[in-house]
Design a protein around this motif. Structure first.
Motif, mmCIF file in Angstrom:
data_model
loop_
_atom_site.group_PDB
_atom_site.id
_atom_site.type_symbol
_atom_site.label_atom_id
_atom_site.label_comp_id
_atom_site.label_asym_id
_atom_site.label_seq_id
_atom_site.Cartn_x
_atom_site.Cartn_y
_atom_site.Cartn_z
ATOM 1 N N VAL A 1 0.831 -1.200 0.000
ATOM 2 C CA VAL A 1 0.000 0.000 0.000
ATOM 3 C C VAL A 1 0.871 1.257 0.000
ATOM 4 O O VAL A 1 0.618 2.203 -0.759
ATOM 5 C CB VAL A 1 -0.980 -0.011 1.188
ATOM 6 C CG1 VAL A 1 -1.634 1.346 1.391
ATOM 7 C CG2 VAL A 1 -2.030 -1.083 0.993
ATOM 8 N N CYS A 2 1.898 1.283 0.833
ATOM 9 C CA CYS A 2 2.812 2.441 0.879
ATOM 10 C C CYS A 2 3.491 2.655 -0.467
ATOM 11 O O CYS A 2 3.616 3.788 -0.948
ATOM 12 C CB CYS A 2 3.852 2.258 1.982
ATOM 13 S SG CYS A 2 3.174 2.403 3.635
ATOM 14 N N PHE A 3 3.932 1.598 -1.098
ATOM 15 C CA PHE A 3 4.593 1.686 -2.398
ATOM 16 C C PHE A 3 3.622 2.200 -3.457
ATOM 17 O O PHE A 3 3.969 3.044 -4.285
ATOM 18 C CB PHE A 3 5.154 0.320 -2.800
ATOM 19 C CG PHE A 3 5.857 0.320 -4.115
ATOM 20 C CD1 PHE A 3 7.106 0.895 -4.255
ATOM 21 C CD2 PHE A 3 5.250 -0.236 -5.230
ATOM 22 C CE1 PHE A 3 7.743 0.912 -5.479
ATOM 23 C CE2 PHE A 3 5.874 -0.237 -6.455
ATOM 24 C CZ PHE A 3 7.139 0.342 -6.588
ATOM 25 N N THR A 4 2.387 1.726 -3.432
ATOM 26 C CA THR A 4 1.384 2.164 -4.397
ATOM 27 C C THR A 4 1.071 3.642 -4.227
ATOM 28 O O THR A 4 0.970 4.380 -5.210
ATOM 29 C CB THR A 4 0.103 1.323 -4.247
ATOM 30 O OG1 THR A 4 0.437 -0.061 -4.425
ATOM 31 C CG2 THR A 4 -0.952 1.723 -5.251
ATOM 32 N N VAL A 5 0.916 4.089 -3.001
ATOM 33 C CA VAL A 5 0.648 5.505 -2.745
ATOM 34 C C VAL A 5 1.818 6.362 -3.217
ATOM 35 O O VAL A 5 1.621 7.403 -3.850
ATOM 36 C CB VAL A 5 0.342 5.747 -1.250
ATOM 37 C CG1 VAL A 5 0.349 7.224 -0.909
ATOM 38 C CG2 VAL A 5 -0.987 5.125 -0.878
ATOM 39 N N ALA A 6 3.051 5.927 -2.954
ATOM 40 C CA ALA A 6 4.229 6.675 -3.404
ATOM 41 C C ALA A 6 4.273 6.761 -4.930
ATOM 42 O O ALA A 6 4.583 7.814 -5.487
ATOM 43 C CB ALA A 6 5.499 6.022 -2.865
ATOM 44 N N CYS A 7 3.949 5.679 -5.605
ATOM 45 C CA CYS A 7 3.925 5.687 -7.077
ATOM 46 C C CYS A 7 2.854 6.639 -7.591
ATOM 47 O O CYS A 7 3.075 7.343 -8.586
ATOM 48 C CB CYS A 7 3.691 4.284 -7.618
ATOM 49 S SG CYS A 7 5.133 3.214 -7.467
ATOM 50 N N CYS A 8 1.707 6.687 -6.947
ATOM 51 C CA CYS A 8 0.637 7.604 -7.361
ATOM 52 C C CYS A 8 1.056 9.061 -7.173
ATOM 53 O O CYS A 8 0.750 9.910 -8.015
ATOM 54 C CB CYS A 8 -0.640 7.322 -6.584
ATOM 55 S SG CYS A 8 -1.425 5.778 -7.055
ATOM 56 N N VAL A 9 1.751 9.351 -6.091
ATOM 57 C CA VAL A 9 2.230 10.713 -5.851
ATOM 58 C C VAL A 9 3.221 11.117 -6.940
ATOM 59 O O VAL A 9 3.128 12.204 -7.516
ATOM 60 C CB VAL A 9 2.864 10.824 -4.450
ATOM 61 C CG1 VAL A 9 3.622 12.127 -4.285
ATOM 62 C CG2 VAL A 9 1.804 10.687 -3.372
ATOM 63 N N VAL A 10 4.161 10.243 -7.241
ATOM 64 C CA VAL A 10 5.153 10.542 -8.277
ATOM 65 C C VAL A 10 4.475 10.717 -9.631
ATOM 66 O O VAL A 10 4.788 11.647 -10.382
ATOM 67 C CB VAL A 10 6.237 9.437 -8.333
ATOM 68 C CG1 VAL A 10 7.110 9.579 -9.564
ATOM 69 C CG2 VAL A 10 7.081 9.479 -7.066
ATOM 70 N N ALA A 11 3.535 9.860 -9.963
ATOM 71 C CA ALA A 11 2.826 9.967 -11.245
ATOM 72 C C ALA A 11 2.054 11.276 -11.331
ATOM 73 O O ALA A 11 2.023 11.912 -12.393
ATOM 74 C CB ALA A 11 1.890 8.781 -11.424
ATOM 75 N N SER A 12 1.445 11.706 -10.245
ATOM 76 C CA SER A 12 0.704 12.957 -10.238
ATOM 77 C C SER A 12 1.625 14.149 -10.466
ATOM 78 O O SER A 12 1.290 15.062 -11.221
ATOM 79 C CB SER A 12 -0.039 13.115 -8.913
ATOM 80 O OG SER A 12 -0.643 14.372 -8.833
ATOM 81 N N VAL A 13 2.772 14.152 -9.825
ATOM 82 C CA VAL A 13 3.722 15.255 -9.983
ATOM 83 C C VAL A 13 4.279 15.288 -11.405
ATOM 84 O O VAL A 13 4.365 16.346 -12.029
ATOM 85 C CB VAL A 13 4.850 15.157 -8.932
ATOM 86 C CG1 VAL A 13 5.970 16.131 -9.236
ATOM 87 C CG2 VAL A 13 4.294 15.400 -7.542
ATOM 88 N N VAL A 14 4.638 14.139 -11.946
ATOM 89 C CA VAL A 14 5.168 14.083 -13.311
ATOM 90 C C VAL A 14 4.106 14.539 -14.309
ATOM 91 O O VAL A 14 4.389 15.327 -15.218
ATOM 92 C CB VAL A 14 5.684 12.665 -13.645
ATOM 93 C CG1 VAL A 14 5.979 12.513 -15.121
ATOM 94 C CG2 VAL A 14 6.928 12.356 -12.831
ATOM 95 N N SER A 15 2.882 14.081 -14.138
ATOM 96 C CA SER A 15 1.795 14.472 -15.036
ATOM 97 C C SER A 15 1.537 15.980 -14.956
ATOM 98 O O SER A 15 1.353 16.642 -15.981
ATOM 99 C CB SER A 15 0.529 13.696 -14.673
ATOM 100 O OG SER A 15 -0.562 14.172 -15.403
#
Length: 125
Positions: A31-45
């Motif tokens: 869950v922590c890894f998934t949330v971190a990936c979503c944060v990074v994807a949001s910033v990159v987008s």
């Protein structure tokens, strides 16, 4: 804790439930890894959207300057249409330099604005 076995096995602990604890820890990490990936994807987008808005605004401003009108007005209109707001718009000779900001998705209650800068015109290169 209960001991398992007979009188000679007094030092062996019962390990029932250890796999459940390990499984719960693994799910937590996932869950922590998934949330971190979503944060990074949001910033990159968001940053890509800011770069696109800045590029389009600078191109619109350069075109308007060539036509003899105010380039920064067109830049603000184009940036707004792309979900950005103009921070600076500067005419530099034959070029226009535009800086915009785009609001990224709110994460954990914190807002993040992402900047981008673009230059367009005859002298840009």
């Amino acid at each position: 804790m209960r001991f398992r076995g007979g009188p000679g096995a007094a030092h062996r602990y019962d390990e029932r439930g250890a796999a459940a604890v390990f499984g719960i820890a693994l799910v937590g990490l996932l869950v922590c890894f998934t949330v971190a990936c979503c944060v990074v994807a949001s910033v990159v987008s968001g940053h890509r959207r800011a770069e696109s808005a800045a590029d389009l605004a600078a191109l619109a401003a350069a075109r308007a300057l060539q036509e003899g009108t105010d380039g920064c007005t067109d830049a603000a209109r184009i940036a707004s249409a792309n979900g950005a707001r103009i921070e600076t718009c500067r005419v530099d000779g034959l070029d226009v330099v535009v800086t915009v900001r785009v609001a990224a998705a709110r994460l954990f209650g914190a807002g993040l604005t992402l900047p981008a800068r673009a230059r367009a015109g005859r002298g840009a290169g």
